[in-house]
Design an enzyme around this catalytic site. Sequence first.
Site, PDB file in Angstrom:
ATOM      1  N   ASP A 271       0.830  -1.198   0.000  1.00 49.89           N
ATOM      2  CA  ASP A 271       0.000   0.000   0.000  1.00 49.89           C
ATOM      3  C   ASP A 271       0.870   1.256   0.000  1.00 49.89           C
ATOM      4  O   ASP A 271       1.744   1.426   0.856  1.00 49.89           O
ATOM      5  CB  ASP A 271      -0.898  -0.019   1.245  1.00 49.89           C
TER       6      ASP A 271
ATOM      7  N   GLU B  81       1.474  -0.622  -5.153  1.00 48.63           N
ATOM      8  CA  GLU B  81       0.246   0.147  -5.354  1.00 48.63           C
ATOM      9  C   GLU B  81       0.612   1.625  -5.242  1.00 48.63           C
ATOM     10  O   GLU B  81       0.422   2.259  -4.219  1.00 48.63           O
ATOM     11  CB  GLU B  81      -0.817  -0.241  -4.317  1.00 48.63           C
TER      12      GLU B  81
END
Length: 665
Positions: A386, A415
């Site tokens: 993330d 990401e």
Amino acid sequence: MTERLGSVFIEGVSPELDAGRHAVKRVVGERCTVKADVFKEGHDVLVAVIRWRQVTPRAQQTDWEEVPMRFLGNDRWEGEFPLTRNGRYEYTIEAWPDLFRTWTSELKRKVDAGRDVRSELLEGAALLEGAVARARTAKQPDDARVLGEAAVRLRQPPSPDLLAVALAPELADVASTHPDRSLARRYDKVLEVFADREKARFSAWYEFFPRSAKRDGVTHATFRDAEGWLPYIQQLGFDTVYLPPIHPIGRTARKGKNNSLAAAADDVGSPWAIGASEGGHKAVHPKLGTLEDFRHFVETAQAHGIEVALDLAFQCSPDHPYVKEHPEWFQHRPDGTIKTAENPPKRYEDIVNFDWMGPARESLWAELESVVLHWVKQGVNTFRVDNPHTKPTQFWAWLIRRVQEAHPQVLFLSEAFTRPKVMKALGKVGFTQSYTYFTWRNFKGELQEYLEEITQPPVSDYFRGNLWPNTPDILPEFLQNAGPGAFRLRAALAGTLSSVWGMYCGYELCEGRPIPGKEEYTDSEKYQLVAWDLDRPGNIRDWIARLNAARRTHPALHQYGTLRFFSSNNDRVLFYGKRTPDGGSLVLMAVSLDPYAAQEALLHVPLEWLGARPDETYQVHELMSDQRSLWQGPDVQVRLTPEQPAALWAVHRFRRTENAFDYYE
């Protein structure tokens, strides 16, 4: 290697990433092709080799292997070495003048010119005598005998028979096996290539929140409940199931429905606000179950041919045990309070930041490494990371290398929806795959330009784009309140332009209700349980399943770097193809970019790319409709509709003749 007179030049080495600071990426089973400019003053015949080895804990004791390079012309050379095992390899180039072949080349010219070559023959004898000594050192007595006998003969008076011996290619082959490398030059860098396992290049991801597995929007589900989704995900054709964070969720500043700052007592909060009294990054949310339940989920997924990917979100809620136990790991404001996280324009009041480069970074980094290793021990070998662009790239370079040294099978998906250079830098420091701008590329020119950039060298040497038409964070405009046609065509593009793609649960149901004016889902599952009706009318489950089946059964669609775009006379129709390196599998694809109306196009089939003659008839199998046709020539008319917006043609050439029949003779 020290400088010597008459040094060989080695330049323009490819692949070489940022002067050798980073490893290039390949996949087990591929061969790493290396090219370089290799040259020297004068007319010496040169030899160039690739020196390579796999890096292992015993690498210092491992002998380097060598493979020859081929001369391509204009001082350009090429060679390749096999990547047979998952892990890191080193390679470099060494080159030297082949003294004996240079001698034979000069001797032939002088003989052809009628020159007296008695002195030259003595020079050749001396070269062979040196090769004899090297053959004996290498314990090759047969070679030493052949070379020694030839050396004796070269010291005799010239004769046609003697010149034939001197110029025999077989003698040069043996002599070159034991070269004088005293004038060798080794490239001044040792370069690296990392060979990932196959799933780095070919996989299909499905993201869902296990806490919504009950599908009633009220009851918090468990891992055992989530196991009930695995047959469904398998039927859709996905081989990787990605779970958002599964850890305890903080209560301080917990987000309510639709990202509300005022949470109700029964709001479940965002799973990215990690950490509470029940534990942190190494714990599982108690309502999901236990660590043993999670391991059972992983094992059950594996039994369905599905790998579990876990969200790796290195951030904490204010309630995380780290906050009390290690306050030195966090960023503090001048007033002593801990900073909340931001990714402008977004702000995350329920998350606090680590102090990544602070005085306590060594202990912080070590703890976060232990988090990854903890989940590897539970059976997780793939991590979706993330917002890695908000953490130091030095940390990721360190972490990924450390983890993969012990566990080379581990994959990391970045990401990072951020600036291009930052996204590429994350690929360079080790991320296996990356999210991309595909989510916002909707039309012909921009799609072709972007996909050509990321699937071709030099970018493809370190960056593998994993294409997602949606995520829990992003409902792009193209899909907002759109019909099934939009969802079909975007899935077709994602699943065929790249060999790795993914989608977030609800895509197959054509869920497209946005928050007005934003690229976000209304009633986002990030903040609440969702009642998914998997049989919702208008779903495209069968379409997704057929797409993934086509991908799985045709090796051309497993390829990332063989994408090529071809001519279509309609800007609403994108025409392209993929093939395996040996040409054994070829697939052509035409996708409509119009979700609302039928589109027709004249496609110009690349016969040379297919290896077909203009007058040759060949078969195409359209994989989405299971229809077969015969084509001939370069021009094909196609009609695509919102119901069938994509055509995937597997090409079959008729190669067999009666000569191959068992009883022909």
